[in-house]
Design a protein around this motif. Sequence first.
Motif, mmCIF file in Angstrom:
data_model
loop_
_atom_site.group_PDB
_atom_site.id
_atom_site.type_symbol
_atom_site.label_atom_id
_atom_site.label_comp_id
_atom_site.label_asym_id
_atom_site.label_seq_id
_atom_site.Cartn_x
_atom_site.Cartn_y
_atom_site.Cartn_z
ATOM 1 N N UNK A 15 0.301 -1.430 -0.155
ATOM 2 C CA UNK A 15 -0.081 0.232 0.458
ATOM 3 C C UNK A 15 1.068 1.436 -0.101
ATOM 4 N N UNK A 16 2.075 1.343 0.780
ATOM 5 C CA UNK A 16 3.005 2.232 1.015
ATOM 6 C C UNK A 16 3.662 2.684 -0.208
ATOM 7 N N UNK A 17 3.676 2.033 -0.911
ATOM 8 C CA UNK A 17 4.641 1.730 -2.003
ATOM 9 C C UNK A 17 6.493 1.216 -2.084
ATOM 10 N N UNK A 18 6.395 0.891 -0.722
ATOM 11 C CA UNK A 18 8.065 0.448 -1.065
ATOM 12 C C UNK A 18 7.970 -1.074 -0.836
ATOM 13 N N UNK A 19 7.145 -1.513 -1.640
ATOM 14 C CA UNK A 19 7.080 -2.702 -1.989
ATOM 15 C C UNK A 19 6.666 -2.016 -3.518
ATOM 16 N N UNK A 20 6.830 -1.948 -4.437
ATOM 17 C CA UNK A 20 6.968 -1.341 -6.041
ATOM 18 C C UNK A 20 6.667 -2.170 -6.790
ATOM 19 N N UNK A 21 6.034 -1.444 -8.660
ATOM 20 C CA UNK A 21 6.684 -2.382 -9.110
ATOM 21 C C UNK A 21 5.417 -3.333 -10.429
ATOM 22 N N UNK A 22 5.299 -3.861 -10.468
ATOM 23 C CA UNK A 22 4.037 -4.723 -11.482
ATOM 24 C C UNK A 22 5.059 -5.913 -11.023
ATOM 25 N N UNK A 23 5.744 -5.954 -10.824
ATOM 26 C CA UNK A 23 6.793 -7.631 -11.309
ATOM 27 C C UNK A 23 6.749 -8.055 -9.367
ATOM 28 N N UNK A 24 7.378 -6.871 -8.602
ATOM 29 C CA UNK A 24 7.340 -6.924 -7.170
ATOM 30 C C UNK A 24 5.893 -7.400 -6.276
ATOM 31 N N UNK A 25 4.627 -6.481 -7.032
ATOM 32 C CA UNK A 25 3.648 -5.859 -6.380
ATOM 33 C C UNK A 25 2.987 -7.445 -6.726
ATOM 34 N N UNK A 26 2.676 -9.022 -7.455
ATOM 35 C CA UNK A 26 2.667 -9.595 -7.842
ATOM 36 C C UNK A 26 3.352 -10.778 -6.975
ATOM 37 N N UNK A 27 4.462 -10.711 -6.896
ATOM 38 C CA UNK A 27 5.239 -12.060 -5.906
ATOM 39 C C UNK A 27 4.439 -11.402 -5.130
ATOM 40 N N UNK A 28 5.110 -10.362 -4.148
ATOM 41 C CA UNK A 28 4.585 -10.290 -2.979
ATOM 42 C C UNK A 28 3.250 -10.813 -2.757
ATOM 43 N N UNK A 29 2.129 -10.530 -3.445
ATOM 44 C CA UNK A 29 1.026 -10.208 -3.626
ATOM 45 C C UNK A 29 0.499 -12.274 -2.675
ATOM 46 N N UNK A 30 1.114 -12.621 -4.007
ATOM 47 C CA UNK A 30 1.458 -13.930 -3.770
ATOM 48 C C UNK A 30 1.960 -14.722 -2.796
ATOM 49 N N UNK A 31 2.849 -14.079 -1.837
ATOM 50 C CA UNK A 31 3.269 -14.418 -0.772
ATOM 51 C C UNK A 31 1.829 -14.426 0.026
ATOM 52 N N UNK A 32 1.720 -12.901 -0.116
ATOM 53 C CA UNK A 32 0.624 -13.072 1.123
ATOM 54 C C UNK A 32 -0.356 -13.389 1.216
ATOM 55 N N UNK A 33 -1.308 -14.208 -0.080
ATOM 56 C CA UNK A 33 -2.092 -15.471 -0.306
ATOM 57 C C UNK A 33 -1.730 -16.486 -0.412
ATOM 58 N N UNK A 34 -0.659 -16.861 -0.325
ATOM 59 C CA UNK A 34 -0.251 -18.144 0.097
ATOM 60 C C UNK A 34 -0.278 -18.884 1.858
ATOM 61 N N UNK A 35 -0.120 -17.122 2.362
ATOM 62 C CA UNK A 35 -0.288 -17.668 3.879
ATOM 63 C C UNK A 35 -1.673 -17.363 4.615
ATOM 64 N N UNK A 36 -2.349 -16.900 4.105
ATOM 65 C CA UNK A 36 -4.174 -17.506 4.140
ATOM 66 C C UNK A 36 -4.891 -17.505 2.460
ATOM 67 N N UNK A 37 -4.615 -18.657 2.479
ATOM 68 C CA UNK A 37 -5.159 -18.633 0.566
ATOM 69 C C UNK A 37 -7.172 -18.301 0.519
ATOM 70 N N UNK A 38 -7.988 -17.370 0.525
ATOM 71 C CA UNK A 38 -9.098 -17.147 0.763
ATOM 72 C C UNK A 38 -9.220 -15.590 -0.229
ATOM 73 N N UNK A 39 -10.603 -16.201 -0.345
ATOM 74 C CA UNK A 39 -10.641 -14.605 -1.450
ATOM 75 C C UNK A 39 -10.859 -13.363 -0.849
ATOM 76 N N UNK A 40 -11.571 -13.602 0.504
ATOM 77 C CA UNK A 40 -11.087 -12.232 1.087
ATOM 78 C C UNK A 40 -9.787 -11.853 0.964
#
Length: 272
Positions: A15-40
Motif C-alpha cells: 500500500x505504501x509503495x515500499x514494495x513497488x512495480x508490477x512484478x514485485x507487487x505480484x510476487x508479494x501478493x502471492x506471498x500474502x495469499x499463500x499465508x491465507x488463501x481465501x477470497x477475502x
Amino acid sequence: MDNKKRFNKIIKDIKSVKIQGASNIAKAALRVYSLNPTKKTKARLLALRPTEPMMKNVLDLAEKRVPKNQILTHFKEAQDKINRKVLKLIRNGDMIFTHCHSTNVVNALIYAKKKGKKFEVYNTETRPLFQGRKTAKELRAAGIKVTMFVDSATALAIEKESRKDRIYADKIFLGADALTKDGIINKIGSKMIAELAHLHKIPVYIIADSWKFTRKKVPIENRELNEIWDNAPKNIKIKNPAFEFVDKKYITGIITEYGLKSYREFLNKCGN
Ligand code: RUB
C-alpha cells in the motif's frame, strides 16, 4: 515474525509503495495469499493497487492451485528472455532514457552491462514518491553511468545535451503496469515522454512481462493527496493519479518473453 504479522507487514508495504512495480507487487501478493488463501485475502490485495493486472493474473493462478514455484519460475524465465532481446537492441554508445522504476527494465539494463554493452542512462526522479532514485541507485551499483533529472526537465533530458552527432536520446525504455489492446498503462509521466519521443522520432520500447496483459478495463489508481502536499489548504484542489495510458501508436516495439514485437504482433500473440 509470525504469519499474521508477516501478512500485515507485506500488505502495508504494498500500500505504501515500499514494495513497488508490477512484478514485485505480484510476487508479494502471492506471498500474502499463500499465508491465507481465501477470497477475502485476494479481494483485499487487489484493492491495494488497483492498476495491477499482473497481480490479478497471478492470484487467479494461485486460486486455481497452480504451485507457487511454477508461478515464480515464470517470472525468472520471462526476465531471462527479455534480457536477451534487450541486449541485442542496445548499441554501444546509446543513451537510454527511462522513467520511474521497472524491474523488467532495470534487470535488462544490468544484464546488458554485464554482457559488456557500453551505454548510459538518463532517468527521471519520478515525483511524488521518487522511484527514480531506486532506479538510479540500482543502475549505478551495477556500474552503469546514470544521470537523474527532475521530472519537469524531461524535454531537456532527452536532448542529450546537444551532442553533435545525435542530438536526442537513442531509445526510450518504459516498463508497464498493464498491457491492453489499445496500449499500455504505466507511471504518470509516461504519456508525456512517449509524445515527446514521437515528436523527435525517438523509438519507444515497452519492456514488460506478458502477464501484465488484460482484456479488462484497468482503473487508474489515485493516491493520497498528502503525497503531493501535506496539510495543503483545503480550498486547493489537488490530483495525484499514479498511472496513465499510453496509446499503442507511440510504441515502436514491445519486448516481452515473446521477443521484440510490434504492438500489433504482441496482441496477436495474446490471441487478439
Ligand atoms: C511502477 C511503474 C513501473 C511498472 C513496471 O509504479 O509504473 O514502470 O510497475 O513494472 P509504482 P515492473 O512505483 O507506483 O508501483 O517492475 O514489473 O517492470
